[in-house]
Design an enzyme around this catalytic site. Sequence first.
Site, mmCIF file in Angstrom:
data_model
loop_
_atom_site.group_PDB
_atom_site.id
_atom_site.type_symbol
_atom_site.label_atom_id
_atom_site.label_comp_id
_atom_site.label_asym_id
_atom_site.label_seq_id
_atom_site.Cartn_x
_atom_site.Cartn_y
_atom_site.Cartn_z
ATOM 1 C CG PHE A 19 -1.707 1.123 1.571
ATOM 2 C CD1 PHE A 19 -2.999 1.228 1.060
ATOM 3 C CD2 PHE A 19 -1.246 2.134 2.413
ATOM 4 C CE1 PHE A 19 -3.810 2.310 1.386
ATOM 5 C CE2 PHE A 19 -2.050 3.220 2.741
ATOM 6 C CZ PHE A 19 -3.337 3.305 2.221
ATOM 7 C CB THR A 41 4.258 7.414 3.132
ATOM 8 O OG1 THR A 41 3.243 7.045 4.062
ATOM 9 C CG2 THR A 41 5.211 8.398 3.786
ATOM 10 C CB ALA A 98 3.186 13.812 0.927
ATOM 11 N N GLY A 99 3.700 12.745 4.375
ATOM 12 C CA GLY A 99 3.423 11.611 5.246
ATOM 13 C C GLY A 99 2.116 11.857 5.972
ATOM 14 C CB ILE A 107 6.141 1.250 0.254
ATOM 15 C CG1 ILE A 107 5.979 2.743 -0.129
ATOM 16 C CG2 ILE A 107 4.929 0.421 -0.138
ATOM 17 C CD1 ILE A 107 4.928 3.511 0.670
ATOM 18 N N GLY A 114 17.994 -5.555 34.631
ATOM 19 C CA GLY A 114 19.037 -5.532 33.592
ATOM 20 C C GLY A 114 18.795 -6.547 32.485
ATOM 21 C CD GLU A 158 -1.946 1.289 8.979
ATOM 22 O OE1 GLU A 158 -3.171 1.377 9.097
ATOM 23 O OE2 GLU A 158 -1.334 0.215 8.833
ATOM 24 C CB SER A 161 0.063 9.858 18.940
ATOM 25 O OG SER A 161 0.312 8.500 19.207
HETATM 26 C C1 LIG Z 1 8.248 0.832 9.508
HETATM 27 C C2 LIG Z 1 7.356 1.744 8.704
HETATM 28 C C3 LIG Z 1 6.380 1.166 7.887
HETATM 29 C C4 LIG Z 1 5.580 2.003 7.093
HETATM 30 N N1 LIG Z 1 4.694 1.418 6.194
HETATM 31 C C5 LIG Z 1 4.040 2.222 5.303
HETATM 32 C C6 LIG Z 1 3.283 1.642 4.224
HETATM 33 O O1 LIG Z 1 3.209 0.402 4.062
HETATM 34 N N2 LIG Z 1 2.654 2.481 3.364
HETATM 35 C C7 LIG Z 1 2.721 3.841 3.475
HETATM 36 O O2 LIG Z 1 2.130 4.533 2.647
HETATM 37 N N3 LIG Z 1 3.431 4.418 4.485
HETATM 38 C C8 LIG Z 1 4.109 3.656 5.388
HETATM 39 N N4 LIG Z 1 4.873 4.218 6.380
HETATM 40 C C9 LIG Z 1 4.950 5.680 6.496
HETATM 41 C C10 LIG Z 1 4.213 6.241 7.715
HETATM 42 O O3 LIG Z 1 2.828 6.050 7.563
HETATM 43 C C11 LIG Z 1 4.617 7.720 7.884
HETATM 44 O O4 LIG Z 1 5.967 7.732 8.324
HETATM 45 C C12 LIG Z 1 3.711 8.452 8.858
HETATM 46 O O5 LIG Z 1 2.433 8.650 8.294
HETATM 47 C C13 LIG Z 1 4.279 9.816 9.289
HETATM 48 O O6 LIG Z 1 4.648 10.573 8.192
HETATM 49 P P1 LIG Z 1 6.101 11.262 8.164
HETATM 50 O O7 LIG Z 1 7.097 10.213 8.488
HETATM 51 O O8 LIG Z 1 6.252 11.957 6.861
HETATM 52 O O9 LIG Z 1 6.086 12.308 9.338
HETATM 53 P P2 LIG Z 1 5.689 13.865 9.205
HETATM 54 O O10 LIG Z 1 4.388 13.977 8.505
HETATM 55 O O11 LIG Z 1 6.842 14.594 8.621
HETATM 56 O O12 LIG Z 1 5.511 14.283 10.722
HETATM 57 C C14 LIG Z 1 6.584 14.734 11.548
HETATM 58 C C15 LIG Z 1 6.024 15.041 12.939
HETATM 59 O O13 LIG Z 1 5.071 16.119 12.842
HETATM 60 C C16 LIG Z 1 3.848 15.701 13.435
HETATM 61 N N5 LIG Z 1 2.728 16.320 12.724
HETATM 62 C C17 LIG Z 1 2.478 16.315 11.397
HETATM 63 N N6 LIG Z 1 1.340 16.963 11.135
HETATM 64 C C18 LIG Z 1 0.857 17.407 12.327
HETATM 65 C C19 LIG Z 1 -0.289 18.142 12.722
HETATM 66 N N7 LIG Z 1 -1.197 18.543 11.845
HETATM 67 N N8 LIG Z 1 -0.460 18.409 14.054
HETATM 68 C C20 LIG Z 1 0.455 17.989 14.980
HETATM 69 N N9 LIG Z 1 1.563 17.293 14.658
HETATM 70 C C21 LIG Z 1 1.748 16.992 13.344
HETATM 71 C C22 LIG Z 1 3.830 14.185 13.295
HETATM 72 O O14 LIG Z 1 2.959 13.593 14.232
HETATM 73 C C23 LIG Z 1 5.283 13.856 13.561
HETATM 74 O O15 LIG Z 1 5.502 13.832 14.955
HETATM 75 C C24 LIG Z 1 5.694 3.416 7.190
HETATM 76 C C25 LIG Z 1 6.664 3.975 8.035
HETATM 77 C C26 LIG Z 1 7.519 3.159 8.744
HETATM 78 C C27 LIG Z 1 8.625 3.805 9.548
#
Ligand SMILES: Cc1cc2nc3c(=O)[nH]c(=O)nc-3n(C[C@H](O)[C@H](O)[C@H](O)COP(=O)(O)OP(=O)(O)OC[C@H]3O[C@@H](n4cnc5c(N)ncnc54)[C@H](O)[C@@H]3O)c2cc1C
Length: 379
Positions: free
Chosen positions: A121, A124, A128-129, A155, A338, A361, A364
Site C-alpha cells: 500500500f 507516503t 507527504a506523510g 512502503i 538488567g 497509519e 498520535s
Molecule cells: C516501519 C514503517 C512502515 C511504514 N509502512 C508504510 C506503508 O506500508 N505504506 C505507506 O504509505 N506508508 C508507510 N509508512 C509511512 C508512515 O505512515 C509515515 O511515516 C507516517 O504517516 C508519518 O509521516 P512522516 O514520516 O512523513 O512524518 P511527518 O508527517 O513529517 O511528521 C513529523 C512530525 O510532525 C507531526 N505532525 C504532522 N502533522 C501534524 C499536525 N497537523 N499536528 C500535529 N503534529 C503533526 C507528526 O505527528 C510527527 O511527529 C511506514 C513507516 C515506517 C517507519
Amino acid sequence: MSELNDEERMMLEQIGRFAKLELEPYAPSLDEGEETATRHLKSMSALGLMGLNISWDHGGIGLSGIALYEAVELIAGACGSTASMLTAHFLSTDSVEIGGSEEQRERILPLAASGDMLGAFALTEPHAGSNPVDMGTTAVKTERGYHISGTKCFISNAAYADFIIVYAKTAPELGARGISAFLIEPKEVSGIEFGLPERTMGLRGGHVFTVTLDCVVPLSSLMGTEGSGFRTALSVLDNGRIEVAAQATGVAAAALEAAIAYSKERKVGGHPVSDFQGIQWMLADCAVDLSAARALGKSAAGKRGTGKRYSTEAAMAKLFATEAAGRIADKALQIHGGNGYTRDYPLERYVRDLRILRIYEGSSEIQRGLIARSLLRDQ
Ligand SMILES: Cc1cc2nc3c(=O)[nH]c(=O)nc-3n(C[C@H](O)[C@H](O)[C@H](O)COP(=O)(O)OP(=O)(O)OC[C@H]3O[C@@H](n4cnc5c(N)ncnc54)[C@H](O)[C@@H]3O)c2cc1C
C-alpha cells in the site's frame, strides 16, 4: 458488541497455536535481520491468514471485525514483524475490496487471499506523510495508459509485492479530490525501482522500501473513478488503524505475560519481586491499560462491516492502544531489570517493535487532531 461464532473461535484457536509454534520461534532471527517475515508466507497462506479480511465471495475467510482484531493480536504477540507484513497486505486488499472495480476484485482478491499474490500500500512520500494531500506523484492519462511518476517511501512489503496500490494525483489542482488509486503489478511493467530495505529501529523482519516510479500502466489499472482515491485511502486507514491497535495490544499482552512470569521467578533478598508492592502496582497498571485498550479496539472493530462510520472510534482505538502498549512494554522491561535490556529476553524487541505504531497509519498527533475535529463538528 457482537459475539464470535463457533467457526471464528475455532479459527482463532488454530491461529493461536500456529503463532506460538511457527511464528514465535523465528521472531528473534527476523529481528536480527537474518530472515524476513516473507519466510512465513507459505505456511500463513496454507492456513488462510492472507485472506482473513477478504470477503468469502472473493476467496477470503471474511472474519468479522472483532475476530480479525483477535487474529492480528495473536500474530503480533508472537512476531511483530510478521504482523506488520500481514497488515500491510490487508491495507492493499482492503483497497481493492473498497475501491477496486469488480474485474480487479475478481482477479486479484482470490490470489491475494490464497497468498499467491502479496500486496503493498503506497501512500507516503518523502514530502507527504501526515498530510498525503501534499503528494507529488502524478498519473497522466496518455494513449498508452497512465504515465505514473513520483517517489513513495517507507512502503512495507514493496520489493516483494506482486501488486502495489499506488496513490497518485490525476488532477493536482483539485487537492484531495484529484487523488486516484492505481493497482499496479510491478513485475508486469518496467520503470519501477526499489531501494534497499530501510534500517529500522524495530519490526526489522518486516521490510520497508522506497519505490521510484516512472512507468506507464494500463488504463484498467485505475481503481474506481479518477479522484476517488483519497476516499478509498481514508476508509482503508479506518480499518488499518484498528489493526494497528490490535498489533499494539498483541505485543503488549506478550510483554505483560513475560513480566508476570519473570516477577514470580526472580528473587531479590529472598523474595520473588512479585512480592513487592512497587512491582504489583506496575503489573496492575499494565493490566488496566491493556483491558482499556482492548475494549476500545474491539468496540471500533465491532463496527466494521456494519455500514456505520467508525473513523473516530478507529482513531481513538489506535491512539490509546499504541500509547498504552508503549507504557506497558516499558514497565514490563523495568520489571525484568538488567535482563530486560539484553537481547536474551524479548522485552527490548517489544519496546522497539511497538514504537512505530505511534507513527505509522497516522501518528498520535494526527489521531488527536481527527478526534478533536469530530468533537468540534458534532457538538
Ligand atoms: C516501519 C514503517 C512502515 C511504514 N509502512 C508504510 C506503508 O506500508 N505504506 C505507506 O504509505 N506508508 C508507510 N509508512 C509511512 C508512515 O505512515 C509515515 O511515516 C507516517 O504517516 C508519518 O509521516 P512522516 O514520516 O512523513 O512524518 P511527518 O508527517 O513529517 O511528521 C513529523 C512530525 O510532525 C507531526 N505532525 C504532522 N502533522 C501534524 C499536525 N497537523 N499536528 C500535529 N503534529 C503533526 C507528526 O505527528 C510527527 O511527529 C511506514 C513507516 C515506517 C517507519
